[in-house]
Structure formats: C-alpha cells, structure tokens
Enzyme design. Structure first.
Site, mmCIF file in Angstrom:
data_model
loop_
_atom_site.group_PDB
_atom_site.id
_atom_site.type_symbol
_atom_site.label_atom_id
_atom_site.label_comp_id
_atom_site.label_asym_id
_atom_site.label_seq_id
_atom_site.Cartn_x
_atom_site.Cartn_y
_atom_site.Cartn_z
ATOM 1 N N CYS A 47 -5.962 -5.926 -1.068
ATOM 2 C CA CYS A 47 -6.420 -7.277 -0.725
ATOM 3 C C CYS A 47 -7.347 -7.822 -1.806
ATOM 4 O O CYS A 47 -7.333 -9.028 -2.082
ATOM 5 C CB CYS A 47 -7.104 -7.261 0.636
ATOM 6 S SG CYS A 47 -5.953 -6.768 1.958
ATOM 7 N N THR A 48 -8.131 -6.958 -2.425
ATOM 8 C CA THR A 48 -9.000 -7.377 -3.523
ATOM 9 C C THR A 48 -8.148 -7.826 -4.702
ATOM 10 O O THR A 48 -8.389 -8.879 -5.295
ATOM 11 C CB THR A 48 -9.944 -6.224 -3.940
ATOM 12 O OG1 THR A 48 -10.791 -5.916 -2.818
ATOM 13 C CG2 THR A 48 -10.787 -6.594 -5.144
#
Length: 155
Positions: A47-48
């Site tokens: 997700c980062t």
C-alpha cells in the site's frame, strides 16, 4: 456483496473523513475526473508503494484533469501518520465500516497463502466528469499499477 462495477455504471456516492477529519465526497469533485482507489491498509509495504506511486505521478495526473482519492478501512489518525511518514500528497480517506468499499465491490472474499478470508480487494476506478465509471480495475497489483493506469488513460 455488490456486483462488480462496469464502465458506464454510476459511481457510488460517498462522503468520508480524510486524514485531518475533513469530509471528502465524490460529489465535491463533480466536473472533474477522479481516480478512486481502494487499498487494504496504510503503512504496509504494498500500500505504501502504491500510494507513493500515485503521489509521484500526481502532477501528471492533475495536469490531465484527474483528482486521486485513496480509500482504506484505516482511521483518520492512522492515515495522517501514513501521509506524514511517506510524504504523501494524494487525498486519503477512511472507510472503517467498509460500506463504501462494499458499494464498489472492493470488499469481499480474498485468498492468500491458501486461506480464504474477507478483506479489501485492491481495486481502482476512474470516474468521469459526470460521475460515471470509465474504467474499473479489480485485484490490481500495487507495483506498476499507476504506470498501467497512466498508459490506459493515454496520459
């Protein structure tokens, strides 16, 4: 569980709190194109990577008339930490009860390492100026996804 959205469908409306607790609604972007993406959890590697890719390409996307909204089941406080830690510029909003994710069919059964469970299905939707879905991508990979969207949109 909602049916998967298709191009031409009306994008489900939403109003959710952002990382600062301010309300962000899809209606507030009427007349602009919006990329709405769902991701499982802030501060996780995939997700980062995805949020950083969107941030790195935000000027390009904005220049082509696109706003970007990332939606996860995280709290606004966790989203604020995520934004600060990674210097994110995309709008991040909280959907803790997953109702918006469900309305986009971005919450459902997932399989991972042979286990089946309910969770956020990494998905991205491009909403046109009239609030209709122009592109719907389900089960996307975090890495390389933003580049693919840019290519698909011809930016």
């Amino acid at each position: 569980m909602s049916e998967r959205l298709q191009p031409g469908d009306v994008a489900p409306a939403f109003t959710l709190p952002d990382a600062d607790g301010n309300e962000v609604s899809l209606a507030g972007h009427k007349g602009r194109k919006v990329i709405v993406y769902f991701y499982p959890a802030a501060l996780t590697p995939g997700c980062t990577k995805q949020a950083c890719d969107f941030t790195d390409n935000l000027d390009l996307l904005a220049g082509a008339g696109y706003d970007v909204i990332g939606i996860s089941p995280d709290t606004p406080e966790k989203l604020a930490k995520f934004r600060e830690k990674e210097s994110l510029k995309v709008t991040l909003v909280a959907d803790p009860d997953k109702k918006v994710a469900e309305s986009y069919a971005a919450y459902g059964e997932k399989k991972n390492y042979g286990k089946t469970y309910m969770g956020i299905i990494r998905s991205t939707f491009v909403v046109d100026e009239d609030g209709k879905i122009s592109h719907a991508f389900y089960n996307v990979r975090a890495t390389g996804h933003v580049a693919k969207i840019i290519k698909d949109l011809g930016i």
